[in-house]
Design a protein around this motif. Structure first.
Motif, PDB file in Angstrom:
ATOM      1  N   MET A   1       0.842  -1.168   0.000  1.00 21.40           N
ATOM      2  CA  MET A   1       0.000   0.000   0.000  1.00 21.40           C
ATOM      3  C   MET A   1       0.894   1.240   0.000  1.00 21.40           C
ATOM      4  O   MET A   1       1.959   1.252   0.587  1.00 21.40           O
ATOM      5  CB  MET A   1      -0.896   0.020   1.246  1.00 21.40           C
ATOM      6  N   ILE A   2       0.446   2.278  -0.644  1.00 21.66           N
ATOM      7  CA  ILE A   2       1.111   3.576  -0.658  1.00 21.66           C
ATOM      8  C   ILE A   2       0.172   4.580   0.005  1.00 21.66           C
ATOM      9  O   ILE A   2      -1.017   4.616  -0.296  1.00 21.66           O
ATOM     10  CB  ILE A   2       1.412   4.045  -2.097  1.00 21.66           C
ATOM     11  N   ARG A   3       0.754   5.372   0.899  1.00 18.43           N
ATOM     12  CA  ARG A   3      -0.051   6.381   1.592  1.00 18.43           C
ATOM     13  C   ARG A   3       0.630   7.739   1.424  1.00 18.43           C
ATOM     14  O   ARG A   3       1.846   7.864   1.548  1.00 18.43           O
ATOM     15  CB  ARG A   3      -0.144   6.044   3.070  1.00 18.43           C
ATOM     16  N   LYS A   4      -0.160   8.757   1.169  1.00 22.89           N
ATOM     17  CA  LYS A   4       0.349  10.119   1.048  1.00 22.89           C
ATOM     18  C   LYS A   4       0.568  10.681   2.453  1.00 22.89           C
ATOM     19  O   LYS A   4      -0.293  10.553   3.321  1.00 22.89           O
ATOM     20  CB  LYS A   4      -0.660  10.991   0.296  1.00 22.89           C
ATOM     21  N   VAL A   5       1.742  11.295   2.671  1.00 29.65           N
ATOM     22  CA  VAL A   5       2.044  11.901   3.962  1.00 29.65           C
ATOM     23  C   VAL A   5       2.559  13.323   3.737  1.00 29.65           C
ATOM     24  O   VAL A   5       3.143  13.632   2.703  1.00 29.65           O
ATOM     25  CB  VAL A   5       3.093  11.098   4.763  1.00 29.65           C
ATOM     26  N   GLU A   6       2.348  14.163   4.730  1.00 27.08           N
ATOM     27  CA  GLU A   6       2.847  15.529   4.656  1.00 27.08           C
ATOM     28  C   GLU A   6       4.187  15.603   5.376  1.00 27.08           C
ATOM     29  O   GLU A   6       4.314  15.167   6.515  1.00 27.08           O
ATOM     30  CB  GLU A   6       1.852  16.484   5.309  1.00 27.08           C
ATOM     31  N   MET A   7       5.202  16.141   4.695  1.00 24.11           N
ATOM     32  CA  MET A   7       6.537  16.284   5.256  1.00 24.11           C
ATOM     33  C   MET A   7       6.991  17.725   5.049  1.00 24.11           C
ATOM     34  O   MET A   7       6.376  18.480   4.293  1.00 24.11           O
ATOM     35  CB  MET A   7       7.515  15.324   4.559  1.00 24.11           C
ATOM     36  N   TYR A   8       8.111  18.088   5.678  1.00 24.56           N
ATOM     37  CA  TYR A   8       8.628  19.452   5.597  1.00 24.56           C
ATOM     38  C   TYR A   8      10.062  19.433   5.107  1.00 24.56           C
ATOM     39  O   TYR A   8      10.832  18.543   5.443  1.00 24.56           O
ATOM     40  CB  TYR A   8       8.558  20.132   6.970  1.00 24.56           C
ATOM     41  N   GLN A   9      10.397  20.458   4.330  1.00 23.89           N
ATOM     42  CA  GLN A   9      11.734  20.578   3.791  1.00 23.89           C
ATOM     43  C   GLN A   9      12.168  22.034   3.906  1.00 23.89           C
ATOM     44  O   GLN A   9      11.402  22.943   3.576  1.00 23.89           O
ATOM     45  CB  GLN A   9      11.727  20.151   2.320  1.00 23.89           C
ATOM     46  N   ALA A  10      13.392  22.266   4.379  1.00 25.54           N
ATOM     47  CA  ALA A  10      13.934  23.618   4.456  1.00 25.54           C
ATOM     48  C   ALA A  10      14.439  24.008   3.064  1.00 25.54           C
ATOM     49  O   ALA A  10      15.121  23.231   2.407  1.00 25.54           O
ATOM     50  CB  ALA A  10      15.063  23.682   5.469  1.00 25.54           C
ATOM     51  N   VAL A  11      14.090  25.223   2.633  1.00 28.98           N
ATOM     52  CA  VAL A  11      14.465  25.713   1.314  1.00 28.98           C
ATOM     53  C   VAL A  11      15.033  27.120   1.466  1.00 28.98           C
ATOM     54  O   VAL A  11      14.459  27.956   2.174  1.00 28.98           O
ATOM     55  CB  VAL A  11      13.244  25.729   0.367  1.00 28.98           C
ATOM     56  N   CYS A  12      16.151  27.398   0.794  1.00 31.97           N
ATOM     57  CA  CYS A  12      16.778  28.717   0.867  1.00 31.97           C
ATOM     58  C   CYS A  12      15.851  29.768   0.258  1.00 31.97           C
ATOM     59  O   CYS A  12      15.362  29.603  -0.871  1.00 31.97           O
ATOM     60  CB  CYS A  12      18.120  28.699   0.135  1.00 31.97           C
ATOM     61  N   ASP A  13      15.610  30.832   0.998  1.00 35.53           N
ATOM     62  CA  ASP A  13      14.754  31.916   0.515  1.00 35.53           C
ATOM     63  C   ASP A  13      15.427  32.731  -0.589  1.00 35.53           C
ATOM     64  O   ASP A  13      14.764  33.520  -1.257  1.00 35.53           O
ATOM     65  CB  ASP A  13      14.370  32.849   1.666  1.00 35.53           C
ATOM     66  N   ASN A  14      16.714  32.531  -0.803  1.00 42.25           N
ATOM     67  CA  ASN A  14      17.422  33.299  -1.821  1.00 42.25           C
ATOM     68  C   ASN A  14      17.544  32.524  -3.131  1.00 42.25           C
ATOM     69  O   ASN A  14      17.076  32.973  -4.159  1.00 42.25           O
ATOM     70  CB  ASN A  14      18.807  33.702  -1.304  1.00 42.25           C
ATOM     71  N   CYS A  15      18.143  31.335  -3.081  1.00 41.68           N
ATOM     72  CA  CYS A  15      18.415  30.599  -4.319  1.00 41.68           C
ATOM     73  C   CYS A  15      17.458  29.433  -4.573  1.00 41.68           C
ATOM     74  O   CYS A  15      17.452  28.856  -5.657  1.00 41.68           O
ATOM     75  CB  CYS A  15      19.852  30.085  -4.321  1.00 41.68           C
ATOM     76  N   GLY A  16      16.692  29.040  -3.557  1.00 42.38           N
ATOM     77  CA  GLY A  16      15.734  27.950  -3.729  1.00 42.38           C
ATOM     78  C   GLY A  16      16.307  26.560  -3.492  1.00 42.38           C
ATOM     79  O   GLY A  16      15.608  25.559  -3.660  1.00 42.38           O
ATOM     80  N   LYS A  17      17.579  26.483  -3.101  1.00 43.83           N
ATOM     81  CA  LYS A  17      18.200  25.185  -2.824  1.00 43.83           C
ATOM     82  C   LYS A  17      17.519  24.527  -1.630  1.00 43.83           C
ATOM     83  O   LYS A  17      17.196  25.190  -0.661  1.00 43.83           O
ATOM     84  CB  LYS A  17      19.684  25.406  -2.507  1.00 43.83           C
ATOM     85  N   ASP A  18      17.290  23.204  -1.738  1.00 42.67           N
ATOM     86  CA  ASP A  18      16.692  22.512  -0.600  1.00 42.67           C
ATOM     87  C   ASP A  18      17.791  22.010   0.324  1.00 42.67           C
ATOM     88  O   ASP A  18      18.901  21.720  -0.100  1.00 42.67           O
ATOM     89  CB  ASP A  18      15.771  21.373  -1.040  1.00 42.67           C
ATOM     90  N   CYS A  19      17.462  21.933   1.586  1.00 38.14           N
ATOM     91  CA  CYS A  19      18.406  21.504   2.610  1.00 38.14           C
ATOM     92  C   CYS A  19      18.267  20.008   2.801  1.00 38.14           C
ATOM     93  O   CYS A  19      17.190  19.510   3.104  1.00 38.14           O
ATOM     94  CB  CYS A  19      18.119  22.226   3.922  1.00 38.14           C
ATOM     95  N   SER A  20      19.358  19.316   2.594  1.00 37.13           N
ATOM     96  CA  SER A  20      19.347  17.880   2.844  1.00 37.13           C
ATOM     97  C   SER A  20      20.699  17.491   3.413  1.00 37.13           C
ATOM     98  O   SER A  20      21.709  18.117   3.136  1.00 37.13           O
ATOM     99  CB  SER A  20      19.062  17.108   1.558  1.00 37.13           C
ATOM    100  N   ASN A  21      20.686  16.487   4.256  1.00 34.91           N
ATOM    101  CA  ASN A  21      21.941  15.956   4.767  1.00 34.91           C
ATOM    102  C   ASN A  21      22.145  14.579   4.142  1.00 34.91           C
ATOM    103  O   ASN A  21      21.436  14.206   3.217  1.00 34.91           O
ATOM    104  CB  ASN A  21      21.956  15.943   6.303  1.00 34.91           C
ATOM    105  N   GLU A  22      23.085  13.828   4.643  1.00 38.08           N
ATOM    106  CA  GLU A  22      23.369  12.519   4.051  1.00 38.08           C
ATOM    107  C   GLU A  22      22.217  11.531   4.203  1.00 38.08           C
ATOM    108  O   GLU A  22      22.110  10.578   3.442  1.00 38.08           O
ATOM    109  CB  GLU A  22      24.630  11.936   4.672  1.00 38.08           C
ATOM    110  N   ASP A  23      21.360  11.747   5.199  1.00 39.38           N
ATOM    111  CA  ASP A  23      20.310  10.772   5.488  1.00 39.38           C
ATOM    112  C   ASP A  23      18.889  11.221   5.146  1.00 39.38           C
ATOM    113  O   ASP A  23      18.031  10.386   4.898  1.00 39.38           O
ATOM    114  CB  ASP A  23      20.352  10.403   6.973  1.00 39.38           C
ATOM    115  N   TYR A  24      18.624  12.535   5.182  1.00 38.24           N
ATOM    116  CA  TYR A  24      17.234  13.007   5.075  1.00 38.24           C
ATOM    117  C   TYR A  24      17.079  14.150   4.083  1.00 38.24           C
ATOM    118  O   TYR A  24      17.957  14.991   3.938  1.00 38.24           O
ATOM    119  CB  TYR A  24      16.732  13.502   6.439  1.00 38.24           C
ATOM    120  N   TYR A  25      15.924  14.161   3.432  1.00 41.44           N
ATOM    121  CA  TYR A  25      15.540  15.245   2.530  1.00 41.44           C
ATOM    122  C   TYR A  25      14.286  15.946   3.018  1.00 41.44           C
ATOM    123  O   TYR A  25      13.961  17.030   2.567  1.00 41.44           O
ATOM    124  CB  TYR A  25      15.299  14.722   1.116  1.00 41.44           C
TER     125      TYR A  25
END
Length: 73
Positions: A1-25
């Motif tokens: 089964m696939i379920r839709k979930v709401e998650m959060y991601q930090a995004v630079c307000d200047n260039c739009g780059k998303d913040c991710s580390n080695e383990d999480y997006y």
């Protein structure tokens, strides 16, 4: 089964780059996304979030300041 979930991601307000580390997006809570971004040297300046490529340290004012989008590295 696939379920839709709401998650959060930090995004630079200047260039739009998303913040991710080695383990999480994305994180299950907004506060965790911000906390992780700050841990890997992102900065909140004037209530906006900036990646390391989009801010610089100003020795004259002893503060971090955003780099304008066209000036970013």
């Amino acid at each position: 089964m696939i379920r839709k979930v709401e998650m959060y991601q930090a995004v630079c307000d200047n260039c739009g780059k998303d913040c991710s580390n080695e383990d999480y997006y994305a994180w299950p809570e907004e506060s965790l996304a911000i906390e992780d971004a700050l841990y890997i040297e992102w900065k909140i300046i004037d209530d906006k979030l900036y990646c390391p490529d989009c801010y610089e340290y100003d020795e004259e004012t002893d503060e971090y300041k955003p780099i304008k989008k066209e000036e970013s590295r």
